[in-house]
Design a protein around this motif. Structure first.
Motif: not given
Length: 404
Positions: A337-362
């Motif tokens: 996640f950190l490597r992918k989102e270093l220069y990611g689009d700030p407007t889509s960051m919430k979606k990226a955080f939510a996707a990581l959260l979903q993976k970690l919950e599993k």
């Protein structure tokens, strides 16, 4: 003066029995046997048989105490090397060590020290296994044993405080806030009452346990900012008793202090304390603290938007975890996640955080991944990013919800 010697030994033996000094008890019996066998004392006819039977029983007790205390020590040594179980291989190693070295015993017939070392071995076994309900059960039995024999609190202060410390840790891992607060008061009262009688080891252990419990309370309550005044006290304690503290204890305090700063939103200070861990030469200690310090280090830099530095650091942490053979799925997902989102689009960051959260919950449901969540409350951090709140704000809301 043989008869008089036997009378003195008999009184000493009763005192040794009263404070459960099994080895001393056995030594006194051997002295009595020596007098009886070499000198005519005109003792009662069955005196020899009585002494022989008593010595045999006491010898069995001493042997059992030795085996149980050895087992507890071996489990502690395993924890220092590997930390909590990470793989099926770790779980098998732990189970074999425990089962192959646990003597066949009847718990109801055990003496004080047999029982306390039996409980201690079980505490380590279930703690390394991350079975915290059973870990809590044996911690409670350990402390209850001292309540049953209150004189032993004075005779072995360090062992009593160790039991209290493990019980407080069990309350922390099972989110037993009220029990933790009650136990913390119990520990503080004992330290206050016995402070003047402590030797150096007891003093160091007392304040190690006290500061650990106080920080854990702030973690549970989500009151990280309120816990920061503890930092100068702990830093002074670490400096004063540096030569009496083992490396593992020092690293744990560094990590807990870093988490206090991270939880309170001071990422710069968190990085300073994490650097103390990363640069620490800790010999053969297990790498859990080192591994999760590096993960938290990355997250703190991410929060400070040190993206150019992170590009290098992520690769460095990958190499370190691979070298430690400790790259689990939770860590891989965070690093990816950190490597992918270093220069990611700030407007889509919430979606990226939510996707990581979903993976970690599993992954949280996987027993072999559970230890990651003991060292790092990554879930609360992700929820704070998604909801636009502080980390301590999220944890405080969870705490309030549990209390309701």
């Amino acid at each position: 003066l043989y008869t008089q010697s036997l009378k003195v030994l008999d009184r000493a033996k009763e005192q040794a029995k009263g404070i459960h000094q099994d080895i001393l008890h056995l030594e006194i019996l051997e002295f009595e046997k020596q007098i009886e066998s070499r000198h005519v004392t005109r003792a009662m006819e069955d005196r020899a048989e009585t002494l022989a039977a008593e010595a045999e029983r006491r010898g069995q007790i001493v042997a059992t105490v030795s085996r149980l205390s050895n087992l507890a020590l071996q489990l502690y040594s395993l924890y220092i090397k590997i930390g909590h179980v990470r793989t099926e291989k770790d779980a098998l190693t732990l189970a074999n060590l425990f089962k192959n070295n646990l003597p066949s015993i009847d718990v109801e017939r055990l003496t004080f020290f047999e029982r306390v070392h039996y409980y201690q071995a079980n505490v380590w076994y279930y703690y390394i296994q991350q079975n915290f309900p059973l870990h809590y059960r044996y911690c409670q039995k350990w402390v209850d044993l001292f309540e049953e024999f209150p004189l032993m609190k004075e005779q072995d202060k360090e062992l009593y405080m160790r039991g209290l410390h493990d019980l407080l840790t069990a309350h922390f891992y099972t989110s037993g806030h009220e029990r933790l607060v009650t136990g913390l008061v119990q520990l503080e009262k004992f330290i206050e009452a016995e402070r003047e009688t402590f030797n150096m080891n007891e003093e160091v252990q007392a304040y190690t346990y006290l500061y650990t419990a106080k920080i854990n309370r702030h973690y549970l309550e989500g009151t990280f900012s309120e816990g920061l005044p503890l930092v100068p006290e702990i830093a002074a304690f670490l400096k004063k008793y540096d030569e009496y503290l083992d490396d593992h204890r020092i690293l744990v305090f560094y990590y807990k202090i870093a988490c206090l700063y991270f939880g309170s939103g001071d990422n710069g200070k968190a990085i300073d304390w994490l650097n103390n861990i990363i640069n620490y030469k800790a010999g053969s200690l297990h790498g859990d603290i080192q591994c999760y310090a590096r993960i938290l280090h990355l997250i703190a830099h991410f929060e400070l938007r040190h993206f150019n530095l992170l590009e290098y650091l992520v690769k460095s942490v990958y190499r370190f975890l691979a070298k430690m053979e400790d790259l689990n799925q939770v860590q891989q997902e965070i690093l990816r996640f950190l490597r992918k989102e270093l220069y990611g689009d700030p407007t889509s960051m919430k979606k990226a955080f939510a996707a990581l959260l979903q993976k970690l919950e599993k992954l949280r449901e996987n027993p072999n991944e559970r230890r990651s969540f003991l060292y790092l409350d990554i879930v609360s951090w992700l929820e704070s990013k998604i909801d636009g709140k502080t980390v301590q704000g999220v944890i405080r809301e969870k705490f309030a919800g549990r209390r309701r």
